[in-house]
Each structure stands twice: as structure tokens, then as C-alpha cells.
Design an enzyme around this catalytic site. Structure first.
Site, PDB file in Angstrom:
ATOM      1  N   ASN A   1      39.312  52.541  40.411  1.00  0.00           N
ATOM      2  CA  ASN A   1      37.989  53.042  40.934  1.00  0.00           C
ATOM      3  C   ASN A   1      38.261  53.993  41.830  1.00  0.00           C
ATOM      4  O   ASN A   1      38.684  53.732  42.753  1.00  0.00           O
ATOM      5  CB  ASN A   1      37.090  51.847  41.356  1.00  0.00           C
TER       6      ASN A   1
ATOM      7  N   LYS B   1      36.537  56.362  43.117  1.00  0.00           N
ATOM      8  CA  LYS B   1      35.345  56.519  44.126  1.00  0.00           C
ATOM      9  C   LYS B   1      35.090  57.890  44.219  1.00  0.00           C
ATOM     10  O   LYS B   1      35.434  58.750  43.266  1.00  0.00           O
ATOM     11  CB  LYS B   1      35.395  55.787  45.289  1.00  0.00           C
TER      12      LYS B   1
ATOM     13  N   HIS C   1      28.159  48.524  41.271  1.00  0.00           N
ATOM     14  CA  HIS C   1      29.200  48.503  42.536  1.00  0.00           C
ATOM     15  C   HIS C   1      28.250  48.380  43.912  1.00  0.00           C
ATOM     16  O   HIS C   1      27.080  49.213  44.022  1.00  0.00           O
ATOM     17  CB  HIS C   1      30.024  50.006  42.610  1.00  0.00           C
TER      18      HIS C   1
ATOM     19  N   GLU D   1      28.524  49.816  46.671  1.00  0.00           N
ATOM     20  CA  GLU D   1      28.367  51.142  47.365  1.00  0.00           C
ATOM     21  C   GLU D   1      26.945  51.784  46.650  1.00  0.00           C
ATOM     22  O   GLU D   1      26.423  52.728  47.441  1.00  0.00           O
ATOM     23  CB  GLU D   1      29.630  52.062  47.236  1.00  0.00           C
TER      24      GLU D   1
ATOM     25  N   GLU E   1      33.124  41.113  43.158  1.00  0.00           N
ATOM     26  CA  GLU E   1      33.881  42.015  44.551  1.00  0.00           C
ATOM     27  C   GLU E   1      32.884  41.701  45.828  1.00  0.00           C
ATOM     28  O   GLU E   1      31.825  42.186  45.957  1.00  0.00           O
ATOM     29  CB  GLU E   1      33.718  43.454  44.208  1.00  0.00           C
TER      30      GLU E   1
ATOM     31  N   GLY F   1      37.697  47.661  50.739  1.00  0.00           N
ATOM     32  CA  GLY F   1      38.449  48.205  51.608  1.00  0.00           C
ATOM     33  C   GLY F   1      38.777  47.908  52.883  1.00  0.00           C
ATOM     34  O   GLY F   1      39.083  48.616  53.766  1.00  0.00           O
TER      35      GLY F   1
ATOM     36  N   SER G   1      40.175  44.989  48.050  1.00  0.00           N
ATOM     37  CA  SER G   1      41.377  45.061  48.453  1.00  0.00           C
ATOM     38  C   SER G   1      42.795  44.555  47.916  1.00  0.00           C
ATOM     39  O   SER G   1      43.579  44.090  48.693  1.00  0.00           O
ATOM     40  CB  SER G   1      41.323  44.273  50.065  1.00  0.00           C
TER      41      SER G   1
HETATM   42  P1  PGA Z   1      39.268  48.306  47.210  1.00  0.00           P
HETATM   43  O1  PGA Z   1      37.823  49.142  46.461  1.00  0.00           O
HETATM   44  O2  PGA Z   1      40.318  48.097  46.276  1.00  0.00           O
HETATM   45  O3  PGA Z   1      39.594  49.788  48.010  1.00  0.00           O
HETATM   46  O4  PGA Z   1      38.833  47.355  48.207  1.00  0.00           O
HETATM   47  C1  PGA Z   1      37.491  48.025  45.176  1.00  0.00           C
HETATM   48  C2  PGA Z   1      36.256  48.594  44.792  1.00  0.00           C
HETATM   49  O5  PGA Z   1      35.459  49.146  45.486  1.00  0.00           O
HETATM   50  O6  PGA Z   1      36.022  48.719  43.533  1.00  0.00           O
END
Ligand code: PGA
Length: 245
Positions: free
Chosen positions: A11, A13, A99, A101, A168, A174, A206
Site C-alpha cells: 500500500n 498511500k 482503510h 485513513e 489493521e 505507521g 507496521s
Molecule cells: P504501515 O501501513 O505498514 O506503514 O503501518 C499499513 C497500512 O496502512 O496499510
């Protein structure tokens, strides 16, 4: 790790520019080797780079996905939006929906359900994200939140074999914070009971080359949704190699 098919979903982003596609050449290379034939590598770049990624991965088994789509599958008067038809037309086979976000930006369970329906209508597979916030976790609401997200997100959806569930925890994205193995395994076990057997469950939050050896020992996880670490091909390859040994 095992003889089962493992998913590695990158991903990206809101990162990457027109030159970024060149950084994935070694990932394409390993995707072609026999050792990794049981891996499903899927890149989800930003919309602006989908075309480049599709072209670059054309002769490999790497698949491309989008990171979101509109609730309506077709064309329409929606400035700045992208429909699942457009995504499919570009050559994508997957789309990430739900997601955290995007949930933060207003995607509620009902909107997510409509987006999933629109994606399925166009023949896309859906990477459906669920996860609890830190507050919900502290209030011991985790399982109720996940239950609600699954129930409402998948409301009236029949072709569940086209859905991949990505667990998640929001507080883990993150941040470098990951549940202890035992707790994550318990959590996955509980989620497994909420969906039919054919729905694969991935973990995201993460995931990196340091913790992957540990994470890949957890039962019932069919792969990983990887943000930060997936933008660096060396790290992404490391994660794949340490999972499929
Ligand atoms: P990350 O993000 O691996 O940077 O924690 C995962 C995600 O948001 O899908």
C-alpha cells in the site's frame, strides 16, 4: 513459511512519483522465481501511477490494485473521484476499501459497503480493511467494533470469495507498535469466526523486515498488507523472503 499461498500487498498511500516504478524491478524479478510461486504480490500505488505499474508488471504475475474507489461503479458527475469501472479499465484486479485513513476522512460502514458492492460489480477483488482505534481497544471494544465493521461492510454481499479481509489495528499503522504474537493470534482467531472460511485474513500495521519472522509464525494469517516498508523494494523483498522460507 508454509505451502499455502501468501499475499504481500504493498500500500503505497500518497507516495511515489513517475520514476518510482523503476524501483520495483527486483520485486518483479523475484516474483518470477519458482521459490516464490506461492506468493501473491499486489501493488497498490496511488491512482496517478497505476498505469505505469500495470505496464511495468505486464509480464509478471504481480497484480495491481487501487487504494480506494467511489460508491458508484460507473462514470458520473463526481469531480475528483475515480470509479471501480475506471480502475478495472486501467488493468487493476484489486482495490483497497475501508482503510482507516479513509474511514477517518468520512468513509463510514454504509459507504464502505457501497464501495465494496461497486468494486465487485466491476469484477475487482476487494481488500477490505477493518481495525479498532486505540481508544476502542482501551475501552475493550475491539471485538464489537470488528463485528460491526464486518457485518455492515459486508451487508448483503454474496461473492465473499472475492473479499480479502485485512485486520489493521489503527494504532499499529505507521507507529511501529504491533500486538504480541499471542494476542494477535487470538484476535485473528476471533475474526475468523466472524467470516466464512473462504475469506482470507491478512494482517497489516507496521510490518517490517525486523518483525516479519515473528509475525509469519502466527496461525491463520494468509499474508500482509504493508505500508511504509513496501515502498522500499529491498525491505519488501526481505519481508517476502523471510515469510516464504
Ligand atoms: P504501515 O501501513 O505498514 O506503514 O503501518 C499499513 C497500512 O496502512 O496499510
Amino acid at each position: 513459511m508454509t505451502n499455502k499461498y501468501m499475499y504481500f500487498i504493498a500500500n503505497w498511500k500518497m507516495y511515489g512519483n513517475i520514476n518510482s516504478v523503476n524501483t520495483i524491478k527486483n520485486v518483479i524479478k523475484i516474483s518470477k522465481s519458482k521459490k516464490y510461486k506461492k506468493s501473491n504480490i499486489i501493488y497498490c500505488p496511488p491512482y496517478t501511477l497505476i498505469n505505469e505499474f500495470v505496464k511495468k508488471t505486464k509480464n509478471s504475475k504481480i497484480k495491481i490494485g487501487a487504494q480506494n474507489c467511489h460508491t458508484e461503479n460507473n462514470y458520473g458527475p463526481h469531480t475528483g473521484e475515480i470509479s471501480s469501472k475506471m480502475i478495472k479499465n486501467l488493468g487493476c484486479s484489486y482495490v483497497i476499501i475501508g482503510h482507516s485513513e479513509n474511514r477517518k476522512n468520512g468513509d463510514n460502514d454504509r459507504i464502505i459497503n457501497l464501495k465494496i458492492r461497486s468494486a465487485l460489480k466491476e469484477g475487482l477483488k476487494v481488500i477490505f480493511c477493518i481495525g479498532e482505534s486505540l481508544k476502542e481497544r482501551k475501552n475493550k471494544q475491539t471485538i464489537n467494533v470488528l463485528k460491526r465493521q464486518i457485518k455492515k461492510g459486508l451487508n448483503k454481499i454474496k461473492n465473499l470469495n472475492k473479499i480479502i479481509l485485512a485486520y489493521e489495528p489503527v494504532w499499529s499503522i505507521g507507529t511501529g507498535m504491533v500486538l504480541k504474537n499471542k494476542d494477535l493470534e487470538d484476535q485473528i482467531f476471533k475474526i475468523k469466526k466472524l467470516v466464512p472460511k473462504k475469506v482470507k485474513i491478512l494482517y497489516g500495521g507496521s510490518v517490517n523486515p525486523k518483525n516479519i519472522t515473528n509475525l509469519s509464525t502466527i496461525n491463520n494469517i494468509s499474508g500482509f498488507l504493508i505500508g511504509g516498508a513496501s515502498q522500499n523494494s529491498k525491505k519488501f523483498i526481505d519481508i517476502i523472503k523471510k515469510t516464504i522460507i
